[in-house]
Motif scaffolding. Sequence first.
Motif, mmCIF file in Angstrom:
data_model
loop_
_atom_site.group_PDB
_atom_site.id
_atom_site.type_symbol
_atom_site.label_atom_id
_atom_site.label_comp_id
_atom_site.label_asym_id
_atom_site.label_seq_id
_atom_site.Cartn_x
_atom_site.Cartn_y
_atom_site.Cartn_z
ATOM 1 N N THR A 2 7.241 41.755 0.089
ATOM 2 C CA THR A 2 8.443 42.429 0.536
ATOM 3 C C THR A 2 8.090 43.732 1.246
ATOM 4 O O THR A 2 7.052 44.327 0.967
ATOM 5 C CB THR A 2 9.386 42.703 -0.646
ATOM 6 O OG1 THR A 2 10.550 43.359 -0.158
ATOM 7 C CG2 THR A 2 8.719 43.557 -1.708
ATOM 8 N N THR A 77 15.657 44.308 3.564
ATOM 9 C CA THR A 77 16.201 43.848 4.853
ATOM 10 C C THR A 77 15.775 44.732 6.005
ATOM 11 O O THR A 77 16.085 44.430 7.158
ATOM 12 C CB THR A 77 17.741 43.806 4.790
ATOM 13 O OG1 THR A 77 18.217 45.128 4.511
ATOM 14 C CG2 THR A 77 18.214 42.832 3.735
ATOM 15 N N SER A 150 13.570 44.223 14.391
ATOM 16 C CA SER A 150 14.888 44.831 14.599
ATOM 17 C C SER A 150 15.030 45.203 16.065
ATOM 18 O O SER A 150 14.048 45.381 16.769
ATOM 19 C CB SER A 150 15.055 46.064 13.725
ATOM 20 O OG SER A 150 14.171 47.080 14.157
#
Length: 153
Positions: A2, A77, A150
């Motif tokens: 993560t 996220t 992103s």
Amino acid sequence: MTIALHIVTRASRQLLLACFCMLILVHLSFLLLLAGRDLSVTMLCAILFCSLCSSAYFTFIYWQRIQQSRQLSISATGEMILHIGQQKELQRTGLVVHISHKSRIWPYFLSIFLMDEAGKEHKLLILPDSLSPAAFRALRVSLIWISKHSSVR
């Protein structure tokens, strides 16, 4: 694996050392410029000593002011929250930020430009001694992942 993490930076002593080394180089160049003048050695040493001491003091004060401890939280996220506030304050405010295209992520140096929702830019200069080695590596990996996945505004 993560990308989520929470880091707290500390002041970089490597940056302070680099600033002092550059300061010494500047003063050595002044010494070369003044060496051709018709000044006594005592006067030349006094000028350089006073100049070096005062500029070293102001460099240290400036370094302390800009190298405050910062907190950055990254969610799984990729959302980033920069915690702003003085260490003496009990309440710290958190700003949702995103990484700017001006950021540079290098193996031993992170120059991070974060933009908040109001358009204000926050700069973080992180050297390896600002974090533990594992936290520095995790932050670097997280920032690379965020910049690739992103839409940079």
